[in-house]
Design a protein around this motif. Structure first.
Motif, PDB file in Angstrom:
ATOM      1  N   ASN A   7      -7.040   9.155  -2.375  1.00 20.82           N
ATOM      2  CA  ASN A   7      -7.352   8.751  -1.164  1.00 20.82           C
ATOM      3  C   ASN A   7      -7.834   7.211  -1.227  1.00 20.82           C
ATOM      4  O   ASN A   7      -7.472   6.488  -0.232  1.00 20.82           O
ATOM      5  N   PHE A   8      -8.965   7.192  -1.922  1.00 16.15           N
ATOM      6  CA  PHE A   8      -9.509   5.684  -1.994  1.00 16.15           C
ATOM      7  C   PHE A   8      -8.580   4.480  -2.365  1.00 16.15           C
ATOM      8  O   PHE A   8      -8.522   3.783  -1.536  1.00 16.15           O
ATOM      9  N   TYR A   9      -7.801   4.785  -3.353  1.00 18.43           N
ATOM     10  CA  TYR A   9      -6.584   3.762  -3.651  1.00 18.43           C
ATOM     11  C   TYR A   9      -5.472   3.672  -2.722  1.00 18.43           C
ATOM     12  O   TYR A   9      -4.976   2.573  -2.358  1.00 18.43           O
ATOM     13  N   SER A  10      -5.091   4.712  -1.986  1.00 21.90           N
ATOM     14  CA  SER A  10      -4.304   4.639  -0.941  1.00 21.90           C
ATOM     15  C   SER A  10      -4.823   3.768   0.173  1.00 21.90           C
ATOM     16  O   SER A  10      -3.985   3.072   0.954  1.00 21.90           O
ATOM     17  N   GLY A  11      -6.109   4.027   0.430  1.00 21.46           N
ATOM     18  CA  GLY A  11      -6.726   3.288   1.420  1.00 21.46           C
ATOM     19  C   GLY A  11      -6.982   1.714   1.145  1.00 21.46           C
ATOM     20  O   GLY A  11      -6.136   0.916   2.360  1.00 21.46           O
ATOM     21  N   ILE A  12      -7.001   1.145  -0.229  1.00 27.23           N
ATOM     22  CA  ILE A  12      -7.153  -0.158  -0.317  1.00 27.23           C
ATOM     23  C   ILE A  12      -5.486  -0.528  -0.286  1.00 27.23           C
ATOM     24  O   ILE A  12      -5.298  -1.637   0.284  1.00 27.23           O
ATOM     25  N   SER A  13      -4.731   0.160  -0.924  1.00 30.89           N
ATOM     26  CA  SER A  13      -3.145   0.103  -0.780  1.00 30.89           C
ATOM     27  C   SER A  13      -2.491  -0.220   0.567  1.00 30.89           C
ATOM     28  O   SER A  13      -1.897  -0.988   0.973  1.00 30.89           O
ATOM     29  N   ASN A  14      -3.195   0.758   1.480  1.00 35.69           N
ATOM     30  CA  ASN A  14      -2.614   0.562   2.978  1.00 35.69           C
ATOM     31  C   ASN A  14      -3.334  -0.534   3.429  1.00 35.69           C
ATOM     32  O   ASN A  14      -2.423  -1.165   4.584  1.00 35.69           O
ATOM     33  N   ILE A  15      -4.605  -1.102   3.188  1.00 34.74           N
ATOM     34  CA  ILE A  15      -5.005  -2.377   3.614  1.00 34.74           C
ATOM     35  C   ILE A  15      -4.038  -3.533   3.079  1.00 34.74           C
ATOM     36  O   ILE A  15      -3.682  -4.338   3.905  1.00 34.74           O
TER      37      ILE A  15
END
Length: 256
Positions: free
Chosen positions: A178-186
């Motif tokens: 979830n965390f790295y998905s968040g950064i990737s989405n940003i």
């Protein structure tokens, strides 16, 4: 300035000081007041002396006044009077400098650039470095995570997201996914999706990405033009002991 006018000013100087100090005799006072009505230059000089006197009444410069008045006083009456007036001038000048300096500081503070959401983002946002801090009981998830993070490290965020999605399809609460998905989405401007990723991390509460998720969630709000929510988020960070506390305070000052 010719000699005659200079001598007149010298004489006016003494009379004005005597007038302000209450040292004129009754007849001298009447004559001085009469001249004030007829001589605009004399009135201007009196106004100037009065303004200087008013300037030194400010409490902020009383210490300076005491220091200046401690200067050795000449015995010659004329020099003594001139020193007195010059002392007033120095104090008034110091007062003016203080006011100007304070005014300049206030002007700078009040006119300090208020950053747009985009500028705050470009100045303060940086993608998070890769840190693998969890191991699942599922070898497949672990392998997917390693591969996804390799794509993330090479800035191939879309491929990384595809792999993170596979992880989250199997375990929607996976913190690292979830965390790295968040950064990737940003990184691909999908801020609403990133918001959901960081919110999941925060709801878990007991993990090593809490502070980071709070920080990046603030940027999600900024980039979806939810400034009030962004400020609230950065206030939460600023009031705690987060690594991001100082930067959060800076952002708050830039946005308000």
């Amino acid at each position: 300035m010719n000699l005659k006018k200079y001598m007149m000013n010298e004489m006016n100087f003494d009379r004005i000081e005597d007038f302000l100090d209450g040292d004129l005799t009754e007849s001298q006072l009447k004559e001085f007041e009469k001249e004030l009505l007829e001589d605009s230059d004399l009135q201007m000089e009196l106004d100037l002396h009065m303004e200087v006197n008013e300037a030194i009444m400010e409490q902020d410069v009383m210490d300076l006044r005491n220091k200046l008045e401690a200067i050795e006083i000449p015995s010659n009456p004329t020099q003594k009077r001139k020193l007195k007036f010059l002392t007033k001038w120095n104090i008034a000048a110091a007062s003016l400098a203080f006011v100007i300096g304070l005014g300049s500081l206030m002007y700078i503070m009040n006119n300090q650039s208020t950053y747009s959401n985009d500028k705050v983002f470009s100045n303060y946002y940086k993608p998070y470095n890769v840190v693998i801090n969890t191991r699942s009981s599922d070898i497949m998830i672990d392998n997917l995570l390693v591969t996804a993070l390799k794509s993330y490290e090479t800035k191939d965020y879309r491929t990384a997201l595809t792999l993170f999605k596979k992880i989250l399809d199997k375990d929607s609460t996976n913190i690292t996914g979830n965390f790295y998905s968040g950064i990737s989405n940003i990184e691909i401007n999908e801020y609403s999706k990133a918001n959901k990723n960081f919110t999941r991390v925060l709801k878990h509460k007991n993990n090593l990405f809490i502070e980071q998720s709070e920080w990046y969630l603030g940027f999600c709000y900024l980039m979806t033009n939810e400034k009030e929510k962004a400020l609230k988020q950065f206030y939460v960070i600023a009031q705690g002991n987060s690594f991001y506390k100082t930067k959060a305070l800076e952002i708050i000052n830039r946005l308000e």
